[in-house]
Write a protein that holds these residues in place. Structure first.
Motif, PDB file in Angstrom:
ATOM      1  N   GLU A  44     140.745   2.786  -1.564  1.00  0.00           N
ATOM      2  CA  GLU A  44     140.250   2.328  -2.496  1.00  0.00           C
ATOM      3  C   GLU A  44     138.251   2.554  -2.268  1.00  0.00           C
ATOM      4  OE1 GLU A  44     140.248  -1.558  -4.694  1.00  0.00           O
ATOM      5  OE2 GLU A  44     142.205  -1.751  -4.246  1.00  0.00           O
ATOM      6  N   SER A  45     138.034   3.272  -3.143  1.00  0.00           N
ATOM      7  CA  SER A  45     136.661   3.656  -2.735  1.00  0.00           C
ATOM      8  C   SER A  45     135.521   2.775  -3.392  1.00  0.00           C
ATOM      9  CB  SER A  45     136.317   4.979  -3.178  1.00  0.00           C
ATOM     10  OG  SER A  45     134.870   5.414  -3.082  1.00  0.00           O
ATOM     11  N   GLN A  46     134.505   2.185  -2.501  1.00  0.00           N
ATOM     12  CA  GLN A  46     133.663   1.427  -3.232  1.00  0.00           C
ATOM     13  C   GLN A  46     132.352   2.114  -3.396  1.00  0.00           C
ATOM     14  OE1 GLN A  46     132.969  -2.030  -0.442  1.00  0.00           O
ATOM     15  NE2 GLN A  46     134.683  -3.000  -1.275  1.00  0.00           N
ATOM     16  N   SER A  47     132.465   3.091  -4.544  1.00  0.00           N
ATOM     17  CA  SER A  47     131.462   3.972  -4.625  1.00  0.00           C
ATOM     18  C   SER A  47     130.135   3.603  -5.330  1.00  0.00           C
ATOM     19  CB  SER A  47     131.967   5.103  -5.675  1.00  0.00           C
ATOM     20  OG  SER A  47     132.335   4.589  -6.801  1.00  0.00           O
ATOM     21  N   VAL A  48     128.809   3.897  -4.836  1.00  0.00           N
ATOM     22  CA  VAL A  48     127.727   3.252  -5.238  1.00  0.00           C
ATOM     23  C   VAL A  48     127.268   4.627  -5.932  1.00  0.00           C
ATOM     24  CG1 VAL A  48     125.573   2.465  -4.481  1.00  0.00           C
ATOM     25  CG2 VAL A  48     127.738   1.718  -3.291  1.00  0.00           C
ATOM     26  N   SER A  49     126.541   4.175  -7.144  1.00  0.00           N
ATOM     27  CA  SER A  49     125.685   5.237  -7.790  1.00  0.00           C
ATOM     28  C   SER A  49     124.370   4.705  -8.010  1.00  0.00           C
ATOM     29  CB  SER A  49     126.345   4.986  -9.608  1.00  0.00           C
ATOM     30  OG  SER A  49     125.424   6.058 -10.377  1.00  0.00           O
ATOM     31  N   VAL A  50     123.535   5.715  -7.593  1.00  0.00           N
ATOM     32  CA  VAL A  50     122.049   5.177  -7.416  1.00  0.00           C
ATOM     33  C   VAL A  50     121.303   5.597  -8.599  1.00  0.00           C
ATOM     34  CG1 VAL A  50     120.021   5.525  -5.923  1.00  0.00           C
ATOM     35  CG2 VAL A  50     122.387   5.613  -4.938  1.00  0.00           C
ATOM     36  N   SER A  51     120.502   4.855  -8.875  1.00  0.00           N
ATOM     37  CA  SER A  51     119.741   5.066 -10.277  1.00  0.00           C
ATOM     38  C   SER A  51     118.699   6.058 -10.163  1.00  0.00           C
ATOM     39  CB  SER A  51     119.202   3.604 -10.716  1.00  0.00           C
ATOM     40  OG  SER A  51     117.800   3.444  -9.775  1.00  0.00           O
ATOM     41  N   ARG A  52     118.345   6.622 -11.392  1.00  0.00           N
ATOM     42  CA  ARG A  52     117.321   7.633 -11.452  1.00  0.00           C
ATOM     43  C   ARG A  52     116.067   7.116 -11.100  1.00  0.00           C
ATOM     44  NH1 ARG A  52     120.149  12.062 -10.933  1.00  0.00           N
ATOM     45  NH2 ARG A  52     121.956  12.046 -12.115  1.00  0.00           N
ATOM     46  N   VAL A  53     115.109   7.975 -10.546  1.00  0.00           N
ATOM     47  CA  VAL A  53     113.789   7.495 -10.055  1.00  0.00           C
ATOM     48  C   VAL A  53     112.519   8.578 -10.548  1.00  0.00           C
ATOM     49  CG1 VAL A  53     114.762   6.502  -8.011  1.00  0.00           C
ATOM     50  CG2 VAL A  53     114.157   8.949  -7.912  1.00  0.00           C
ATOM     51  N   ASP A  54     111.403   7.913 -10.443  1.00  0.00           N
ATOM     52  CA  ASP A  54     110.243   8.750 -11.112  1.00  0.00           C
ATOM     53  C   ASP A  54     109.428   9.546 -10.022  1.00  0.00           C
ATOM     54  OD1 ASP A  54     111.159   7.905 -13.742  1.00  0.00           O
ATOM     55  OD2 ASP A  54     110.140   6.026 -13.316  1.00  0.00           O
ATOM     56  N   SER A  55     109.108   9.028  -8.744  1.00  0.00           N
ATOM     57  CA  SER A  55     108.130   9.496  -8.131  1.00  0.00           C
ATOM     58  C   SER A  55     108.708  10.213  -6.956  1.00  0.00           C
ATOM     59  CB  SER A  55     107.460   8.279  -7.477  1.00  0.00           C
ATOM     60  OG  SER A  55     108.061   7.704  -6.598  1.00  0.00           O
ATOM     61  N   ARG A  56     108.104  10.887  -6.251  1.00  0.00           N
ATOM     62  CA  ARG A  56     108.445  11.954  -5.171  1.00  0.00           C
ATOM     63  C   ARG A  56     109.014  10.925  -3.811  1.00  0.00           C
ATOM     64  NH1 ARG A  56     107.605  13.547  -0.200  1.00  0.00           N
ATOM     65  NH2 ARG A  56     105.898  12.185   0.176  1.00  0.00           N
ATOM     66  N   VAL A  57     108.320   9.989  -3.686  1.00  0.00           N
ATOM     67  CA  VAL A  57     108.662   8.992  -2.690  1.00  0.00           C
ATOM     68  C   VAL A  57     110.059   8.228  -2.966  1.00  0.00           C
ATOM     69  CG1 VAL A  57     108.223   6.800  -1.192  1.00  0.00           C
ATOM     70  CG2 VAL A  57     106.286   8.601  -1.686  1.00  0.00           C
ATOM     71  N   GLU A  58     110.240   7.856  -4.227  1.00  0.00           N
ATOM     72  CA  GLU A  58     111.483   7.271  -4.875  1.00  0.00           C
ATOM     73  C   GLU A  58     112.644   8.279  -4.540  1.00  0.00           C
ATOM     74  OE1 GLU A  58     110.321   3.815  -8.044  1.00  0.00           O
ATOM     75  OE2 GLU A  58     110.117   6.008  -8.481  1.00  0.00           O
ATOM     76  N   GLN A  59     112.244   9.632  -4.708  1.00  0.00           N
ATOM     77  CA  GLN A  59     113.319  10.545  -4.832  1.00  0.00           C
ATOM     78  C   GLN A  59     113.627  11.039  -3.328  1.00  0.00           C
ATOM     79  OE1 GLN A  59     114.433  12.384  -7.650  1.00  0.00           O
ATOM     80  NE2 GLN A  59     116.110  12.958  -6.377  1.00  0.00           N
ATOM     81  N   VAL A  60     112.975  10.670  -2.457  1.00  0.00           N
ATOM     82  CA  VAL A  60     113.226  10.949  -0.974  1.00  0.00           C
ATOM     83  C   VAL A  60     114.332   9.748  -0.655  1.00  0.00           C
ATOM     84  CG1 VAL A  60     112.491  10.843   1.291  1.00  0.00           C
ATOM     85  CG2 VAL A  60     111.232  12.203  -0.393  1.00  0.00           C
TER      86      VAL A  60
END
Length: 171
Positions: A44-60
């Motif tokens: 069983e996979s415990q998959s994690v969905s990461v939320s969308r972000v706005d800034s360059r640092v958040e994107q990294v």
């Protein structure tokens, strides 16, 4: 009785030492519990969905987390909301004639891990990391150094958050 039939004392001691070392090693390995980091033994996979972000640092930070969780999960069992900020502050005053001054880039990430089904909060927290940099007198070089330091700090924060999430999901 031939010499090959006679057991030499030093050989028997070495052989006993080897056998006991092997048995000790096997005994230690028997205590190890290997299990998947983001799933369980039944597959069983415990998959994690990461939320969308706005800034360059958040994107990294987001990109590092997505890669660490095994790729993009549009509908995972868990949702990870990330908010990251960065700041760059000088440490040493600059000198004359193109001397460098030192600075520190700090990235702070706040995260909330929730179940997708009912929104129950599993874990939340704040993690931060620093990266040192030199600030030359040229403006372009300063901006490039700041970006690279922020990227290094963002990757370090992502590793900390990923470890926190792995610990929460292992329970």
């Amino acid at each position: 009785m031939s010499s090959s039939e006679v057991m030499r004392p030093e050989r028997s001691a070495k052989g006993m030492f080897r056998v006991s070392a092997i048995l000790l090693g096997l005994g230690m390995l028997a205590g190890c519990q290997v299990q998947p980091l983001y799933g369980n033994a039944s597959g069983e996979s415990q998959s994690v969905s990461v939320s969308r972000v706005d800034s360059r640092v958040e994107q990294v930070v987001r990109n590092e987390l997505v890669l660490g969780f095994g790729g993009e999960q549009p509908t995972g069992a868990y949702t990870l909301d990330i908010d990251a900020t960065s700041s760059v502050g000088g440490i040493l005053p600059g000198g004359l004639d193109n001397e460098f001054s030192a600075a520190r880039a700090t990235v702070t990430a706040t995260y909330v891990l929730k179940t997708t089904a009912n929104g129950e909060v599993i874990r939340n927290g704040t993690r931060s990391a620093d990266a040192q940099l030199d600030l030359p007198s040229q403006n372009f070089a300063q901006e490039r150094a700041k970006l690279e330091a922020e990227t290094r700090a963002a990757k370090a924060v992502a590793a900390q958050v990923r470890a926190d999430v792995a610990a929460a999901l292992a329970r």
